[in-house]
Scaffold this motif. Structure first.
Motif, short mmCIF file in Angstrom:
data_model
loop_
_atom_site.label_atom_id
_atom_site.label_comp_id
_atom_site.label_asym_id
_atom_site.label_seq_id
_atom_site.Cartn_x
_atom_site.Cartn_y
_atom_site.Cartn_z
N ALA A 101 0.84 -1.21 0.00
CA ALA A 101 0.00 0.00 0.00
C ALA A 101 0.87 1.25 0.00
CB ALA A 101 -0.94 0.00 1.20
N GLY A 102 2.02 1.17 0.68
CA GLY A 102 2.92 2.31 0.72
C GLY A 102 3.51 2.63 -0.64
N PHE A 103 3.91 1.62 -1.39
CA PHE A 103 4.40 1.84 -2.75
C PHE A 103 3.29 2.42 -3.63
CE2 PHE A 103 8.21 -0.36 -1.71
CZ PHE A 103 9.12 -0.12 -2.73
N GLN A 104 2.07 1.95 -3.42
CA GLN A 104 0.96 2.49 -4.19
C GLN A 104 0.77 3.97 -3.90
OE1 GLN A 104 -0.94 0.94 -6.60
NE2 GLN A 104 -1.86 2.97 -6.91
N ARG A 105 0.92 4.35 -2.64
CA ARG A 105 0.78 5.77 -2.28
C ARG A 105 1.89 6.60 -2.91
NH1 ARG A 105 -1.26 3.35 2.61
NH2 ARG A 105 0.84 3.18 3.50
#
Length: 488
Positions: free
Chosen positions: A134-138
């Protein structure tokens, strides 16, 4: 044919490419980010669990005194000053700020224990990702919110570069060729571990003995284009050696938990000549374990006799699986510092034999014949090792006395082959401390950058023992290149 226009093209959307692209758009320029696959993230997301930093606010809050100066001195001692001093300093000096930058843009980290047993007395440096995917997506959403464009299933075909000026970049986007007008290109496509021909050329061992856990899409596209433009490629050939693996000759996806654990323990190891070659408790330092395997021809055998098998079948052993702390850190579970019992060890070994990963013989002579090594050498190795166990001291390689426990004396004997393992290539084209590509005369090739595994200079011949340093190099080299390209 549609023509695209931008300020900067970033080739590769792993950690260094995302770092470069997001840093550039934050500084007000237009960026097109190219990703060969269908998903962004690369080895920085799918392989890594965190990154190194020195002097971060998380370390300061934990009262850990480990400055960038201390880290720089440690790195230079490791490389014996055969690495790029200015580049090394730039990467380390950037590392603490990158922890804050990642958090600000949506990928938070936590400071955890170092993930390998022998590094527990070293100041904590490993910053583990929180909510990684999710962090990479953000991060990607932030890039797009600044006007950045991500093209997946897109590779670079050619680069028209003359007299320091980029005339045009030609890409293949979903099977359609398109030109891009731009002023700068940052090559961040991950080295060349996915290119069999290049690996064979630069590898110092038989490629049959190399197991790659690296990014298969990293096929050296950027490096090859830069080489055609006279970039300095003298640093090619450094691999990120990491531990050793038992591999099936028939099924590359084969995995057996018992065999995996046995590989991670300091039993007797022999090289291709039937000799001991190292203190086997080096198994607890992945970089040194990997280097030793690579140096000894790319493989070794660990040997167990029947008495050892019988013991492991019914008894718990108070040795630590060298990967236990890595997995326990990720899951936030307590350490056990034990292995076994391995109730199915005999069938597990048979499975390894069926997969071509191990051999079984009744006598040392038969084992030597099966391994194609000299029987006198092997018998002598067994006798010397058994005598060391009797004496309680390893006078040959100084293995810790606590691991001098299992003789190799009672047949049948099992020899399991452990092969050299790499996480990727970490030698690329020469760069300066701003990640500008350098030509063969050491001069800057204006408007061209190389980052992450496309760049050389941070290492000598080896992946260092500082945990998370290669992932930190990816993020920090990308950020430095992206900022420089945007500002100049």
């Amino acid at each position: 044919m549609t023509q695209l226009n931008t300020d900067i093209v970033v080739v590769g959307a792993g950690a260094s490419g995302i770092g470069a692209a997001l840093s550039a758009v934050e500084n007000g320029v237009q960026v097109i980010l190219l990703e060969k696959g269908t998903k962004f993230g690369g080895a920085g997301m799918f392989g890594a669990q965190g990154l190194f930093a020195a002097g971060s606010h998380l370390q300061q809050a934990a009262h850990i005194d480990y400055s960038p100066t201390a880290a720089y001195q440690e790195m230079m001692a490791y490389t014996h000053y055969r690495s790029n001093t200015r580049l090394t300093k730039a990467i380390i000096d950037k590392s603490a700020d990158t922890i804050d930058w990642l958090a600000k843009n949506g990928l938070k980290t936590e400071l955890v224990n170092n993930t390998q047993e022998v590094h527990q007395d070293h100041p904590r440096v490993y910053h583990q990702y929180l909510d990684k995917f999710a962090g990479f997506q953000r991060l990607m959403e932030r890039f797009i919110s600044f006007g950045g464009q991500l093209f997946t299933q897109t590779s670079i075909i050619s680069l028209d570069y003359q007299d320091g000026t980029i005339k045009q970049v030609l890409i293949d986007h979903n099977g359609i060729q398109q030109p891009i007008n731009c002023t700068k290109v940052i090559f961040a496509d991950g080295g060349f571990v996915g290119n069999t021909k290049m690996v064979d050329h630069y590898l110092k061992i038989n490629s049959e003995n190399l197991y790659s856990m690296g990014e298969r899409k990293a096929t050296g596209d950027g490096i090859q284009l830069l080489n055609q433009l006279n970039a300095d490629t003298s640093g090619l050939g450094t691999f990120e050696n990491h531990a050793a693996s038992v591999i099936s000759k028939a099924d590359p996806k084969w995995h057996n938990n018992t065999i995996f654990s046995l590989t991670n323990l300091p039993f007797l190891w022999i090289n291709r000549r039937g000799q001991r070659f190292v203190n086997e408790d080096i198994v607890y330092d992945f970089a040194l374990w990997g280097n030793s395997t690579y140096t000894n021809g790319g493989y070794y055998y660990f040997v167990l006799d029947q008495a050892t098998i019988s013991y492991l079948k019914t008894n718990q052993l108070n040795w630590t699986d060298s990967f236990e702390r890595t997995f326990k850190t990720l899951s936030h579970d307590p350490m056990t510092h034990t292995v076994g019992p391995f109730s199915e060890i005999e069938s597990d070994l048979k499975e390894a034999i069926d997969q071509g990963a191990a051999v079984k013989s009744e006598t040392p002579e038969q084992l030597a014949s099966a391994l194609k090594i000299d029987s006198k050498t092997l018998k002598n190795t067994f006798e010397q090792y058994n005598q060391m166990i009797n004496n309680g001291h390893d006078l040959e390689f100084n293995k810790d006395d606590s691991f001098l426990r299992f003789k190799v004396a009672d047949g049948p004997f099992y020899a399991i082959k452990a092969q050299s393992t790499t996480l990727g290539t970490i030698g690329g084209v020469a760069v300066d401390d701003h990640l500008h590509v350098l030509d063969k005369d050491g001069l800057i090739m204006t408007n061209l950058y190389a980052t992450g595994n496309n760049a050389s200079g941070m290492y000598d011949t080896s992946y260092p023992t500082l945990e998370g340093i290669s992932c930190a190099f990816a993020w920090n080299s990308g950020r430095i290149a992206g900022e420089d390209a945007a500002k100049h």
